[in-house]
Design an enzyme around this catalytic site. Structure first.
Site, PDB file in Angstrom:
ATOM      1  N   ASP A  45       0.810  -1.217   0.000  1.00 41.35           N
ATOM      2  CA  ASP A  45       0.000   0.000   0.000  1.00 41.35           C
ATOM      3  C   ASP A  45       0.839   1.260   0.000  1.00 41.35           C
ATOM      4  O   ASP A  45       2.040   1.225   0.168  1.00 41.35           O
ATOM      5  CB  ASP A  45      -0.851   0.028   1.272  1.00 41.35           C
ATOM      6  CG  ASP A  45      -2.059  -0.860   1.159  1.00 41.35           C
ATOM      7  OD1 ASP A  45      -2.436  -1.177   0.027  1.00 41.35           O
ATOM      8  OD2 ASP A  45      -2.610  -1.225   2.214  1.00 41.35           O
ATOM      9  N   LYS A  84      -3.652   3.251  -2.404  1.00 38.48           N
ATOM     10  CA  LYS A  84      -4.739   4.160  -2.734  1.00 38.48           C
ATOM     11  C   LYS A  84      -4.314   5.562  -2.342  1.00 38.48           C
ATOM     12  O   LYS A  84      -3.777   5.764  -1.270  1.00 38.48           O
ATOM     13  CB  LYS A  84      -5.998   3.799  -1.953  1.00 38.48           C
ATOM     14  CG  LYS A  84      -6.495   2.425  -2.259  1.00 38.48           C
ATOM     15  CD  LYS A  84      -7.649   2.081  -1.332  1.00 38.48           C
ATOM     16  CE  LYS A  84      -7.989   0.617  -1.462  1.00 38.48           C
ATOM     17  NZ  LYS A  84      -8.154  -0.013  -0.176  1.00 38.48           N
ATOM     18  N   MET A 110      -8.954   8.208   9.197  1.00 33.24           N
ATOM     19  CA  MET A 110      -9.561   8.640   7.930  1.00 33.24           C
ATOM     20  C   MET A 110     -10.583   9.755   8.159  1.00 33.24           C
ATOM     21  O   MET A 110     -11.599   9.824   7.470  1.00 33.24           O
ATOM     22  CB  MET A 110     -10.269   7.447   7.239  1.00 33.24           C
ATOM     23  CG  MET A 110      -9.364   6.284   6.975  1.00 33.24           C
ATOM     24  SD  MET A 110     -10.236   4.884   6.260  1.00 33.24           S
ATOM     25  CE  MET A 110     -11.045   4.216   7.702  1.00 33.24           C
TER      26      MET A 110
HETATM   27  N1  SAH Z   1      -4.770  -0.287   9.096  1.00 33.29           N
HETATM   28  C1  SAH Z   1      -4.326   1.053   9.368  1.00 33.29           C
HETATM   29  C2  SAH Z   1      -5.391   2.071   9.125  1.00 33.29           C
HETATM   30  C3  SAH Z   1      -5.839   2.147   7.694  1.00 33.29           C
HETATM   31  S1  SAH Z   1      -7.005   3.415   7.392  1.00 33.29           S
HETATM   32  C4  SAH Z   1      -3.794   1.119  10.807  1.00 33.29           C
HETATM   33  O1  SAH Z   1      -3.988   0.180  11.572  1.00 33.29           O
HETATM   34  O2  SAH Z   1      -3.127   2.101  11.127  1.00 33.29           O
HETATM   35  C5  SAH Z   1      -5.959   4.748   6.888  1.00 33.29           C
HETATM   36  C6  SAH Z   1      -5.966   5.815   7.953  1.00 33.29           C
HETATM   37  O3  SAH Z   1      -5.054   5.460   8.978  1.00 33.29           O
HETATM   38  C7  SAH Z   1      -5.503   7.176   7.500  1.00 33.29           C
HETATM   39  O4  SAH Z   1      -6.545   7.908   6.911  1.00 33.29           O
HETATM   40  C8  SAH Z   1      -5.085   7.801   8.800  1.00 33.29           C
HETATM   41  O5  SAH Z   1      -6.202   8.241   9.539  1.00 33.29           O
HETATM   42  C9  SAH Z   1      -4.518   6.615   9.529  1.00 33.29           C
HETATM   43  N2  SAH Z   1      -3.056   6.529   9.448  1.00 33.29           N
HETATM   44  C10 SAH Z   1      -2.326   5.555   8.889  1.00 33.29           C
HETATM   45  N3  SAH Z   1      -1.006   5.773   9.080  1.00 33.29           N
HETATM   46  C11 SAH Z   1      -0.924   6.908   9.783  1.00 33.29           C
HETATM   47  C12 SAH Z   1       0.151   7.651  10.330  1.00 33.29           C
HETATM   48  N4  SAH Z   1       1.408   7.254  10.146  1.00 33.29           N
HETATM   49  N5  SAH Z   1      -0.108   8.766  11.026  1.00 33.29           N
HETATM   50  C13 SAH Z   1      -1.371   9.174  11.204  1.00 33.29           C
HETATM   51  N6  SAH Z   1      -2.438   8.512  10.717  1.00 33.29           N
HETATM   52  C14 SAH Z   1      -2.225   7.395  10.029  1.00 33.29           C
END
Ligand code: SAH
Length: 510
Positions: free
Chosen positions: A40, A62, A177
């Site tokens: 991803d 995405k 998100m």
């Molecule tokens: N599976 C992922 C989440 C996927 S949804 C997890 O467990 O972290 C994608 C969302 O995750 C983004 O829109 C944001 O809100 C958050 N996100 C992912 N990586 C991030 C990061 N390094 N810092 C802040 N938000 C993050």
């Protein structure tokens, strides 16, 4: 390499939130095993380096506005690759089962009779706040935390989130998100009775070097986020714990936090400097301006090694020289014992460490880490008539052999390796320099200066960045090109270079 009987066919692996060090050991082992790696956008490129060179890398990331590959196609891709006999790793940001659609992928795999394994990851819901100094629970401030999607499926009239209940929760709320819906989230919480003064924070790119955090009372969050230009990917944290950041922030306090530093070294060497800088909070752009290659004529080294007993002194001036020497020795079925009859001298602690790795620990080491320093050290020790072998870079200077010859030694100066300019990546670096995105550029040898200048087509792009030199010779090369280093390392080592950066960059922009 096809998977073998009984082996897992697909791994759904959590890559963690960004900092490559937050991948699990099990996740790394899966990546190392992969024939196909499907990854991803929010996955550190560093993790792809664990894949085998022949592993097929498929990007399905995405972006917020357009889907590179729709989910059903990702599912189909996993199935197709696995049915073809490949070990497939699906590498997903954070944890695969936290808003990662990992559940859907698992269902699809099960439907096709494929075996899979889930390797949980460090979720951004916890890690991004943690790197901003916000514990999601705290004895005094929150006894629960709730992770909520801020992105509701389009076209849904009624919210799936029970705002009335959420607004009344006493614990911490973490929205993923949620940036596009931030105003709605705040309105819903306040509208359902949450105190507008509740501490809140937004953490963008949590755990990455470019992490940014905004702290404000809930009602002021949107405005502050707008001022700071904070966008996705970010987590929104609401609750008393957010206020703890004032006391507990740590990642942003690192001395090189927020700095972008270019590391110019040979590819396989860059990691020691890069990791020392990253450890101090810097964002590192690795630019392998030079690459180590065999010498143009390998014969002199081969002959020197074959006749090694004839030498009373063996002088090595870099870790590369040490590696090249022992590679040649190994090719001639010799080991470290071939140096038993010789005195060994080295420049620098890096060279000393490289020798130690081959079991050579009794070494004369120049305290001043340059050729002049070693010449000075050997002045009283090398006797007239002594045969001295110097194995070093093809393009090295003549200072050392000349000084030893003046002492009456019989010097064989052989090229053990050659450094070669690598142009790859020059475009991206030039663009970053032009955009003013680079704070500092490090130089660990004269050849890194010469080669970087060659790749950049001259010194002009470097004028806006702070330049750091490992020692006097490198500084001279910079000056000869009309460039003045911001600082030169006091001790001519990687550690000295890092210290020079910390001393002059620390807290500058904060
Ligand atoms: N599976 C992922 C989440 C996927 S949804 C997890 O467990 O972290 C994608 C969302 O995750 C983004 O829109 C944001 O809100 C958050 N996100 C992912 N990586 C991030 C990061 N390094 N810092 C802040 N938000 C993050």
């Amino acid at each position: 390499m096809a998977h073998s009987k009984g082996e897992t066919q697909v791994y759904l692996v959590g890559a963690g939130p960004g900092d490559p060090g937050l991948l699990t050991l099990k996740g790394r082992a899966a990546i190392e095993r992969a024939d196909v790696l499907v990854y991803d956008r929010l996955v550190s490129p560093r993790l792809l380096g664990y894949a085998r060179p022949d592993c097929e890398l498929v990007y399905v990331g995405k972006t917020p506005d357009h889907h590179t590959l729709p989910q059903h196609k990702i599912n189909a891709l996993l199935v197709k690759k696995a049915l073809a006999g490949n070990v497939v790793v699906r590498l997903k940001g954070g944890d695969p089962f936290v808003f990662g659609r990992g559940g859907e992928e698992a269902e699809e795999l099960r439907a096709h009779g494929l075996s899979y394994e889930v390797v949980p990851g460090v979720t951004s819901a916890i890690a991004a706040p943690a790197y901003a100094g916000i514990p999601v629970t705290h004895r005094d401030a929150a006894s629960s935390f709730t992770v909520i999607t801020g992105h509701e499926r389009d076209g849904k009239g009624v919210s799936a989130i029970p705002w009335g209940q959420v607004a009344r929760l006493k614990g911490t709320l973490v929205f993923l998100m949620g940036m596009e819906n931030l105003p709605r989230i705040v309105d819903n919480l306040v509208g359902h009775g949450m105190d507008p003064a509740t501490p809140a924070a937004v953490v963008r790119y949590g755990t990455w070097p470019m992490q940014r955090t905004v702290r404000a009372p809930l009602a002021a969050l949107e405005e502050r986020v707008g001022e700071e230009g904070i966008e996705n990917p970010a987590v929104i944290v609401v609750g008393q714990v957010a206020a703890l950041r004032e006391r507990l922030s740590w990642a942003e306090r690192k001395p090189l936090f927020g700095k972008t530093v270019v590391v110019t070294r040979a590819r396989h060497q860059a990691s020691a400097l890069a990791s020392a800088l990253e450890e101090r909070g810097a964002q590192v752009l690795e630019f392998p301006a030079i690459e180590i290659a065999p010498p143009t004529d390998p014969q002199p080294l081969a002959e020197a090694v074959a006749g090694i007993e004839a030498y009373r002194w063996v002088v090595l001036t870099s870790a590369n020289g040490v590696d090249a020497f022992f590679a040649e020795a190994a090719a001639q079925r010799l080991d470290a014992r071939c140096l038993a009859g010789a005195e060994v001298a080295a420049i620098g602690t890096g060279t000393q460490a490289a020798l130690a790795a081959y079991g050579i620990t009794q070494v004369h080491v120049a305290r001043e880490f340059c050729a002049e320093g070693l010449a000075g050290l050997l002045a009283g020790k090398v006797r007239a008539g002594d045969r001295v072998l110097i194995a070093r870079a093809e393009e090295a200077r003549d200072v050392l052999p000349r000084a030893l010859e003046e002492q009456g030694a019989q010097v064989s100066d052989v090229a053990a390796y050659r450094t070669r300019a690598v142009a790859e990546g020059a475009e991206a670096l030039a663009a970053a320099l032009r955009a003013g995105d680079v704070d500092a550029v490090t130089f660990t040898s004269s050849s890194t200066v010469t080669n970087l200048l060659a790749c950049l087509g001259g010194p002009s792009l470097l004028e806006g960045a702070d330049l750091y030199s490992i020692g006097p010779v490198t500084t001279e090369t910079l000056r000869a090109a009309g460039l003045e280093p911001r600082a030169q390392a006091v001790e001519y080592t990687i550690a000295g270079l890092v210290a020079a950066l910390v001393d002059t960059q620390e807290g500058e922009l904060l």
